[in-house]
Scaffold this motif. Structure first.
Motif, PDB file in Angstrom:
ATOM      1  N   VAL A  24       0.838  -1.203   0.000  1.00 45.71           N
ATOM      2  CA  VAL A  24       0.000   0.000   0.000  1.00 45.71           C
ATOM      3  C   VAL A  24       0.869   1.247   0.000  1.00 45.71           C
ATOM      4  CG1 VAL A  24      -1.716   1.302   1.330  1.00 45.71           C
ATOM      5  CG2 VAL A  24      -1.866  -1.194   1.210  1.00 45.71           C
ATOM      6  N   LEU A  25       0.489   2.201  -0.829  1.00 45.05           N
ATOM      7  CA  LEU A  25       1.085   3.539  -0.778  1.00 45.05           C
ATOM      8  C   LEU A  25       0.053   4.481  -0.190  1.00 45.05           C
ATOM      9  CD1 LEU A  25       3.233   5.694  -1.510  1.00 45.05           C
ATOM     10  CD2 LEU A  25       2.099   5.883  -3.750  1.00 45.05           C
ATOM     11  N   GLU A  26       0.399   5.133   0.921  1.00 44.24           N
ATOM     12  CA  GLU A  26      -0.480   6.135   1.512  1.00 44.24           C
ATOM     13  C   GLU A  26       0.050   7.518   1.159  1.00 44.24           C
ATOM     14  OE1 GLU A  26      -2.352   7.729   5.735  1.00 44.24           O
ATOM     15  OE2 GLU A  26      -0.547   6.472   5.754  1.00 44.24           O
ATOM     16  N   VAL A  27      -0.764   8.281   0.456  1.00 47.65           N
ATOM     17  CA  VAL A  27      -0.375   9.619   0.016  1.00 47.65           C
ATOM     18  C   VAL A  27      -0.950  10.643   0.992  1.00 47.65           C
ATOM     19  CG1 VAL A  27      -0.451  11.294  -1.857  1.00 47.65           C
ATOM     20  CG2 VAL A  27      -0.417   8.834  -2.377  1.00 47.65           C
ATOM     21  N   HIS A  89      -5.281   7.862  -0.866  1.00 53.02           N
ATOM     22  CA  HIS A  89      -5.161   9.283  -0.517  1.00 53.02           C
ATOM     23  C   HIS A  89      -5.980   9.509   0.750  1.00 53.02           C
ATOM     24  CE1 HIS A  89      -4.040   9.482  -4.765  1.00 53.02           C
ATOM     25  NE2 HIS A  89      -3.530  10.673  -4.533  1.00 53.02           N
ATOM     26  N   THR A  90      -5.300   9.735   1.856  1.00 49.72           N
ATOM     27  CA  THR A  90      -6.007   9.925   3.119  1.00 49.72           C
ATOM     28  C   THR A  90      -6.139  11.412   3.412  1.00 49.72           C
ATOM     29  OG1 THR A  90      -3.892   9.479   4.221  1.00 49.72           O
ATOM     30  CG2 THR A  90      -5.477   7.694   4.151  1.00 49.72           C
ATOM     31  N   LEU A  91      -7.270  11.968   2.999  1.00 50.38           N
ATOM     32  CA  LEU A  91      -7.569  13.393   3.212  1.00 50.38           C
ATOM     33  C   LEU A  91      -6.477  14.278   2.628  1.00 50.38           C
ATOM     34  CD1 LEU A  91      -8.824  13.211   6.904  1.00 50.38           C
ATOM     35  CD2 LEU A  91     -10.230  13.463   4.862  1.00 50.38           C
ATOM     36  N   SER A  92      -5.957  13.895   1.462  1.00 47.81           N
ATOM     37  CA  SER A  92      -4.833  14.627   0.886  1.00 47.81           C
ATOM     38  C   SER A  92      -5.091  15.161  -0.511  1.00 47.81           C
ATOM     39  CB  SER A  92      -3.587  13.730   0.856  1.00 47.81           C
ATOM     40  OG  SER A  92      -3.818  12.555   0.093  1.00 47.81           O
ATOM     41  N   LEU A  93      -5.973  14.531  -1.279  1.00 47.51           N
ATOM     42  CA  LEU A  93      -6.137  14.941  -2.669  1.00 47.51           C
ATOM     43  C   LEU A  93      -6.601  16.387  -2.771  1.00 47.51           C
ATOM     44  CD1 LEU A  93      -5.949  14.148  -5.624  1.00 47.51           C
ATOM     45  CD2 LEU A  93      -8.299  13.263  -5.484  1.00 47.51           C
ATOM     46  N   HIS A  94      -7.486  16.809  -1.878  1.00 48.12           N
ATOM     47  CA  HIS A  94      -8.001  18.178  -1.965  1.00 48.12           C
ATOM     48  C   HIS A  94      -6.956  19.233  -1.588  1.00 48.12           C
ATOM     49  CE1 HIS A  94      -8.554  17.314   2.313  1.00 48.12           C
ATOM     50  NE2 HIS A  94      -8.678  18.609   2.527  1.00 48.12           N
ATOM     51  N   VAL A 117      -6.311  -0.934  -6.888  1.00 47.44           N
ATOM     52  CA  VAL A 117      -7.305   0.133  -6.765  1.00 47.44           C
ATOM     53  C   VAL A 117      -6.667   1.397  -6.207  1.00 47.44           C
ATOM     54  CG1 VAL A 117      -9.214  -1.494  -6.394  1.00 47.44           C
ATOM     55  CG2 VAL A 117      -8.002  -0.526  -4.411  1.00 47.44           C
ATOM     56  N   ILE A 118      -7.375   2.501  -6.426  1.00 46.42           N
ATOM     57  CA  ILE A 118      -7.078   3.766  -5.756  1.00 46.42           C
ATOM     58  C   ILE A 118      -8.212   4.030  -4.775  1.00 46.42           C
ATOM     59  CG2 ILE A 118      -6.716   6.247  -6.031  1.00 46.42           C
ATOM     60  CD1 ILE A 118      -5.925   5.681  -8.943  1.00 46.42           C
ATOM     61  N   VAL A 119      -7.880   4.327  -3.544  1.00 50.42           N
ATOM     62  CA  VAL A 119      -8.879   4.679  -2.533  1.00 50.42           C
ATOM     63  C   VAL A 119      -8.691   6.157  -2.189  1.00 50.42           C
ATOM     64  CG1 VAL A 119      -9.746   4.242  -0.207  1.00 50.42           C
ATOM     65  CG2 VAL A 119      -8.888   2.340  -1.597  1.00 50.42           C
ATOM     66  N   VAL A 120      -9.774   6.916  -2.291  1.00 51.51           N
ATOM     67  CA  VAL A 120      -9.710   8.344  -1.987  1.00 51.51           C
ATOM     68  C   VAL A 120     -10.641   8.649  -0.824  1.00 51.51           C
ATOM     69  CG1 VAL A 120     -10.014  10.690  -2.844  1.00 51.51           C
ATOM     70  CG2 VAL A 120      -9.165   8.910  -4.382  1.00 51.51           C
ATOM     71  N   VAL A 121     -10.069   9.080   0.294  1.00 54.29           N
ATOM     72  CA  VAL A 121     -10.845   9.527   1.448  1.00 54.29           C
ATOM     73  C   VAL A 121     -10.761  11.048   1.489  1.00 54.29           C
ATOM     74  CG1 VAL A 121     -11.130   9.416   3.946  1.00 54.29           C
ATOM     75  CG2 VAL A 121     -10.291   7.402   2.703  1.00 54.29           C
ATOM     76  N   GLU A 122     -11.925  11.688   1.515  1.00 51.33           N
ATOM     77  CA  GLU A 122     -11.982  13.142   1.445  1.00 51.33           C
ATOM     78  C   GLU A 122     -12.962  13.687   2.487  1.00 51.33           C
ATOM     79  OE1 GLU A 122     -10.750  15.854  -0.950  1.00 51.33           O
ATOM     80  OE2 GLU A 122      -9.206  14.381  -0.493  1.00 51.33           O
ATOM     81  N   PRO A 123     -12.849  14.979   2.806  1.00 46.14           N
ATOM     82  CA  PRO A 123     -13.871  15.576   3.674  1.00 46.14           C
ATOM     83  C   PRO A 123     -15.245  15.481   3.030  1.00 46.14           C
ATOM     84  CG  PRO A 123     -11.973  17.026   3.432  1.00 46.14           C
ATOM     85  CD  PRO A 123     -11.804  15.943   2.425  1.00 46.14           C
ATOM     86  N   GLY A 124     -16.262  15.320   3.871  1.00 41.28           N
ATOM     87  CA  GLY A 124     -17.639  15.310   3.405  1.00 41.28           C
ATOM     88  C   GLY A 124     -18.393  16.498   3.978  1.00 41.28           C
TER      89      GLY A 124
END
Length: 226
Positions: A24-27, A89-94, A117-124
């Motif tokens: 896993v790569l965590e960005v 991406h743990t709360l990082s893409l934005h 897969v790519i997993v994107v976790v973002e603020p909601g």
């Protein structure tokens, strides 16, 4: 401050992405709060962040032998193609500059192996912590513009399909009002008295026997090729 005391991040991630035996790569690992939990499930985690101070805290907090913390000073992911099974991406893409967000996501896609897969976790939306960010500029402030850009970037990634949006909430536990102010509102003492009073009244409404408890909406998407 204690972020996510009930482990909602890893519970949601593992419910929608199998990490067992995966590389896993965590960005955007920050201080390693989510990295710690990823390491309990994955075979190997490489966690990157541009903030050297945050990385130093992460290395101290997460001494797991299957985790490697690396700096990402220029915001570019320097790894060979197809190096990982999962990129998260743990709360990082934005937080990526808007003019580089699409490029950054394409770079991440190039690091994913076939079947990965790519997993994107973002603020909601919603939550008292989100309200504090938008009303008072707490933490990273109003994240709505970046969040909307991240959603567009995901849906614009050629050759990838965005899965369902999974909504969940996380809690933030602060020892007291001063803990919140010290960690999320630097320069608070220089603000107008009316602002300071408004903040303290807001926090008082969320005081419990545990401390000041705030929450925030989060969203998760899993992207797959095809």
């Amino acid at each position: 401050m204690f972020q996510d005391p009930t482990d909602e991040y890893i519970r949601t991630i593992t419910a929608h992405c199998d990490l067992a035996g995966k590389e896993v790569l965590e960005v955007g690992c920050g201080t390693g709060r989510i990295t710690r939990d990823l390491a309990r499930h994955a075979r190997r985690v490489v966690a990157v962040d541009p903030d050297e101070t945050a990385l130093a805290k992460a290395r101290s907090a997460v001494p797991a032998p299957n985790v490697q913390f690396l700096p990402m000073p220029d915001g570019v992911l320097h790894f060979p193609p197809a190096s990982f099974d999962v990129v998260i991406h743990t709360l990082s893409l934005h937080h990526v500059p808007l003019d580089r967000m699409n490029e950054s996501l394409r770079a991440a896609a190039g690091l994913v192996r076939d079947g990965g897969v790519i997993v994107v976790v973002e603020p909601g939306d919603g939550g008292s912590f989100t309200e504090a960010k938008e009303r008072f500029g707490a933490g990273s402030g109003d994240e709505r513009p970046g969040r909307e850009a991240a959603i567009r970037a995901m849906h614009g990634l050629d050759g990838w399909t965005v899965g369902e949006t999974v909504l969940f909430r996380v809690r933030f536990l602060f020892a007291d009002e001063d803990d919140f102010i010290a960690t999320k509102l630097p320069g608070f003492g220089e603000k107008p008295e009316a602002f300071q009073q408004e903040v303290r009244e807001f926090l008082a409404r969320h005081r419990t026997a545990e401390g000041v408890v705030l929450d925030a909406g989060r969203r998760l998407n899993v992207l797959r090729r095809g």
